[in-house]
Design an enzyme around this catalytic site. Sequence first.
Site, PDB file in Angstrom:
ATOM      1  N   GLN A  66       0.840  -1.199   0.000  1.00 49.94           N
ATOM      2  CA  GLN A  66       0.000   0.000   0.000  1.00 49.94           C
ATOM      3  C   GLN A  66       0.875   1.250   0.000  1.00 49.94           C
ATOM      4  O   GLN A  66       0.375   2.364   0.020  1.00 49.94           O
ATOM      5  CB  GLN A  66      -0.955  -0.007   1.186  1.00 49.94           C
ATOM      6  CG  GLN A  66      -0.289   0.002   2.533  1.00 49.94           C
ATOM      7  CD  GLN A  66      -1.312  -0.037   3.645  1.00 49.94           C
ATOM      8  OE1 GLN A  66      -2.518  -0.024   3.430  1.00 49.94           O
ATOM      9  NE2 GLN A  66      -0.831  -0.071   4.876  1.00 49.94           N
ATOM     10  N   HIS A  91      -2.033   1.757  -3.872  1.00 45.20           N
ATOM     11  CA  HIS A  91      -2.312   3.197  -3.934  1.00 45.20           C
ATOM     12  C   HIS A  91      -1.513   3.879  -5.034  1.00 45.20           C
ATOM     13  O   HIS A  91      -1.432   5.095  -5.071  1.00 45.20           O
ATOM     14  CB  HIS A  91      -2.019   3.851  -2.585  1.00 45.20           C
ATOM     15  CG  HIS A  91      -2.852   3.313  -1.474  1.00 45.20           C
ATOM     16  ND1 HIS A  91      -4.226   3.426  -1.453  1.00 45.20           N
ATOM     17  CD2 HIS A  91      -2.521   2.642  -0.349  1.00 45.20           C
ATOM     18  CE1 HIS A  91      -4.693   2.849  -0.355  1.00 45.20           C
ATOM     19  NE2 HIS A  91      -3.683   2.367   0.323  1.00 45.20           N
ATOM     20  N   CYS A 150      -1.777   9.270 -17.265  1.00 46.81           N
ATOM     21  CA  CYS A 150      -2.765  10.220 -17.761  1.00 46.81           C
ATOM     22  C   CYS A 150      -4.007   9.427 -18.153  1.00 46.81           C
ATOM     23  O   CYS A 150      -3.889   8.316 -18.671  1.00 46.81           O
ATOM     24  CB  CYS A 150      -2.193  10.958 -18.965  1.00 46.81           C
ATOM     25  SG  CYS A 150      -3.387  12.018 -19.808  1.00 46.81           S
TER      26      CYS A 150
END
Length: 147
Positions: free
Chosen positions: A89, A109, A117
């Site tokens: 994480q 994460h 993008c």
Amino acid sequence: HILFCTGAGISTNDPAGLRDYRGPDGIWTEAQASGLVVGEPGEKGMPVDSPWDETMFRRMPAARPTFAHRAIAQLSGGEDPLVKHVITQNEDGLHRRSGVPEVRLSELHGSAFVEVCGNYASGDSDESSSSEDESTSSDAERAALDA
């Protein structure tokens, strides 16, 4: 099969030296005590940018993989590795930098070092790296990218 799940604790020792979030000296603990945040991350009304983002992200490039990161990398390399996958994480990129193969790594994460993008799902937002996408983009999408 062996699977590692890691969090902030693996990156708080030297030479990484990053701070954790909820420990006694954690970033979130300090922000709450200072009145910079109220509630929990992601709650309605919480600011999108956290008050500590700049300080935390400035430290990450200098952080180095710990002994634990390097040991996991050693165990996850080769044709038939003992460690089949690593789930973290952490956004610090230290598992990647220690040598854990990308195909064996899930960064829940994301990573502070990988830019994505919305128009380019390849993991790089550089337009020149995705000429295929450019040829299928609408005029409006290209104009938005150029803005």
